[in-house]
Design an enzyme around this catalytic site. Structure first.
Site, mmCIF file in Angstrom:
data_model
loop_
_atom_site.group_PDB
_atom_site.id
_atom_site.type_symbol
_atom_site.label_atom_id
_atom_site.label_comp_id
_atom_site.label_asym_id
_atom_site.label_seq_id
_atom_site.Cartn_x
_atom_site.Cartn_y
_atom_site.Cartn_z
ATOM 1 N N TRP A 118 23.307 -29.200 -33.739
ATOM 2 C CA TRP A 118 23.388 -29.847 -35.068
ATOM 3 C C TRP A 118 24.791 -29.721 -35.634
ATOM 4 C CZ3 TRP A 118 24.695 -27.893 -39.847
ATOM 5 C CH2 TRP A 118 24.396 -28.696 -40.957
ATOM 6 N N HIS A 119 25.438 -28.576 -35.333
ATOM 7 C CA HIS A 119 26.767 -28.329 -35.901
ATOM 8 C C HIS A 119 27.835 -29.235 -35.310
ATOM 9 C CE1 HIS A 119 24.988 -24.608 -37.499
ATOM 10 N NE2 HIS A 119 25.955 -24.673 -38.375
ATOM 11 N N GLY A 120 27.629 -29.701 -34.098
ATOM 12 C CA GLY A 120 28.647 -30.592 -33.550
ATOM 13 C C GLY A 120 28.331 -31.018 -32.134
ATOM 14 N N PHE B 102 30.132 -31.791 -40.030
ATOM 15 C CA PHE B 102 28.785 -31.705 -39.480
ATOM 16 C C PHE B 102 27.868 -32.748 -40.151
ATOM 17 C CE2 PHE B 102 30.669 -28.434 -37.443
ATOM 18 C CZ PHE B 102 30.774 -27.231 -38.094
#
Lengths: 497, 81
Positions: A322-324, A497
């Site tokens: 999800w963060h990247g 993000f």
């Protein structure tokens, strides 16, 4: 329009001023227009994505209300998930997925060229997508009645303080507040200013300052010794915490000026004594979202220990991605997931052993040691979060664990690699103390004085408040201009993000 | 370049005086006018320091100390102490 830009410093007071001047029935219109304006300041075309998500969720949720058929409701939910997650996956992960596919093809055909699509990453797409999905799922489950008014629903999705980097608000937390007719109270202003000063302090004085030394080391890892890499990793942990917590507090302060209370996203995570506790205090709204909508539906801890561990790993891997769109984030997610799993397995045996040995785990010295271990392990993990690729992770760890030659020169060499002079060290030390004071300042449980006001009592509180606000603003201004002149002002890290 | 705080003792003494006055005003719960005087002394010394070559980072650090003192006093007063 970043929060730490002069445009926002003009935008916010204008919006707050208009909010309190307008009658209640027109406020949602003004906020909606201003929120769209805020989002379009990055790229006007992104509004199309936002509107697609908004309209899809609104139509699906209201159609769900009209039908009793479970099949139809499920179909509406699935269509909404496909559209909203589809937009997120395409804009954020398409090149990552194509690279993975090309990597597999290259096993059979080494001449395969890379395929890269020229796709912009819409600011805050992960946040507003997750917030919209939480609304639709809550409506599907019957936990929340769908919002009939499109304007208020659109405002819930696009509300500018929390649009681009959270907190991810459940519908029951935010929608009623948007509907509520607020009358101006002095506490809205004092609470709002408290959060704003705290947020800007964290971002400008702590995060951006730490970032200067982190960037220097990670730009050329081979020139840095083990101590420099370790200090840079620790400073990155401080940087990312204060960057994100700072944003969340600015969001809370901005909303509070208009009488809206957003969910607190950070609760002193660096004081945690375990990985599990850390993730209950760090990015709270995201972890609640994953628990509510991924971990529990997968079975949570209700299907035995092996399934619980698997569910935990899946959630953390998803949290990482999800963060990247990078394998470094997946690696980070899986690593912290493994730590959480190990912790859940050893918790009871360790507790039993401590009871037998008469060791009190909550005794201050033991507690301090536990905190130190957690911070140490998270510092090691933060290397994965900071690195641009897997190779850089490897180089960082190699330097961290092997480049310790030079005897006592290791300290001077480390500070040289970091580019840190004595004045910088002093400024960093004072800003760390400031970080601890700021945490106390923004604790919502600050009690009101219970004694009757003594002569000069109330005035004394006001005097210290004004002095604190004045010096706080000056500190932020000096540090901000210092960073500007060194071209070191950066946007908020979590916007990516 | 050496810090102006080391080469110009009058700047260090000026900030120390402003801080001492601020702390005394808070401790003795003196009138807000005296706190304002401490802030004016601070601003005057900060301007002198800037003119003599103090960097914004140095000024930011010193201002932070004043901010932390005020914040600690505010937190304790709000807690009823």
């Amino acid at each position: 329009m970043n929060f730490n830009s002069w445009q926002f410093l003009i935008f916010l007071p204008v919006v707050v001023g208009m909010y309190w001047l307008l009658p209640h029935k027109f406020r949602w219109i003004m906020l909606l227009i201003c929120s769209y304006f805020f989002y379009m300041s990055w790229n006007a075309w992104l509004i199309v994505l936002l509107m697609t998500t908004t309209v899809t969720a609104y139509v699906a949720s209201n159609l769900m209300k009209k039908t009793q058929s479970k099949k139809v409701r499920r179909a509406l939910l699935i269509v909404t998930l496909i559209i909203c997650l589809g937009i997120l996956i395409f804009f954020k992960y398409i090149n990552f997925l194509l690279e993975a596919v090309v990597g597999v093809i290259r096993l059979f055909n080494a001449d395969q060229n890379s395929i890269v699509l020229n796709v912009i990453l819409p600011v805050g797409i992960s946040f507003f997508t997750f917030q919209t999905l939480s609304y639709v799922v809550d409506v599907y489950r019957g936990d929340y009645e769908p919002e009939p008014h499109f304007g208020y629903f659109a405002l819930y999705v696009v509300y500018f303080p929390q649009l681009v980097a959270g907190p991810i608000e459940r519908p029951g937390a935010l929608l009623p507040q948007l509907h509520e007719e607020h009358t101006f109270k002095k506490e809205y202003f004092t609470d709002g200013m408290r959060w704003l000063i705290s947020g800007f302090f964290r971002k400008v004085v702590v995060a951006d300052f730490c970032g200067i030394f982190v960037d220097k080391v990670f730009a050329d890892l081979s020139a840095a010794n083990g101590l420099a890499v370790f200090i840079a990793a620790f400073l990155f942990l401080i940087q990312i915490y204060n960057d994100f917590a700072g944003y969340s507090e600015i969001a809370m302060g901005s909303a509070r000026l208009m009488g809206v209370k957003l969910t607190q996203n950070f609760n002193e995570p660096l004081s945690s004594t375990s990985f599990t506790e850390f993730f209950r205090r760090w990015h709270i709204t995201l972890n609640v979202w994953f628990t509510e909508y991924v971990y529990i539906p997968l079975g949570g801890n209700r299907k035995g220990v092996p399934r619980k561990l698997l569910n935990t790993l899946i959630v953390f891997a998803l949290c990482g991605i999800w963060h990247g769109a990078n394998w470094t984030f997946v690696l980070w997610g899986v690593t912290v997931g493994v730590f959480v799993c190990i912790e859940s397995l050893i918790r009871k045996p360790v507790r039993r052993a401590c009871e037998r040995l008469h060791i009190d785990l909550h005794e201050p010295t033991i507690r301090f040691l536990r905190q130190a271990v957690i911070i140490f392990l998270f510092t090691l993990c933060s290397v994965m979060f900071r690195s641009s690729d897997i190779a850089q992770i490897g180089r960082a760890y190699v330097q961290m664990f092997t480049a310790w030659g030079g005897g006592v020169q290791v300290f001077s060499s480390a500070f040289e690699s970091l580019g840190m002079g004595f004045t910088d060290f002093l400024q960093l030390a004072v800003s760390f103390v400031g970080m601890a004071v700021i945490c106390r300042l923004t604790k919502d449980d600050l009690p009101q004085p219970s004694l009757p006001p003594l002569r000069g009592g109330e005035a004394a509180v006001k005097t210290s408040a004004y002095a604190m606000a004045a010096f706080g603003v000056l500190t932020i201004a000096f540090c901000w201009i210092a960073l500007l002149t060194n071209a070191d002002v950066s946007g908020f890290a979590y916007f990516q993000f | 370049m050496e810090s102006v705080f080391l080469t110009q003792p009058v700047i260090t003494i000026g900030f120390a005086l402003a801080l001492a006055l601020l702390v005394t005003c808070f401790a003795k719960r003196m009138h807000g006018i005296l706190v304002a005087c401490a802030m004016l002394i601070f601003i005057a010394v900060a301007c002198c320091a800037a003119l003599l070559g103090a960097t914004l980072g140095e000024l930011g650090t010193v201002t932070m100390v004043f901010f932390l003192v005020s914040a600690v006093v505010y937190i304790r007063r709000r807690s009823g102490k």
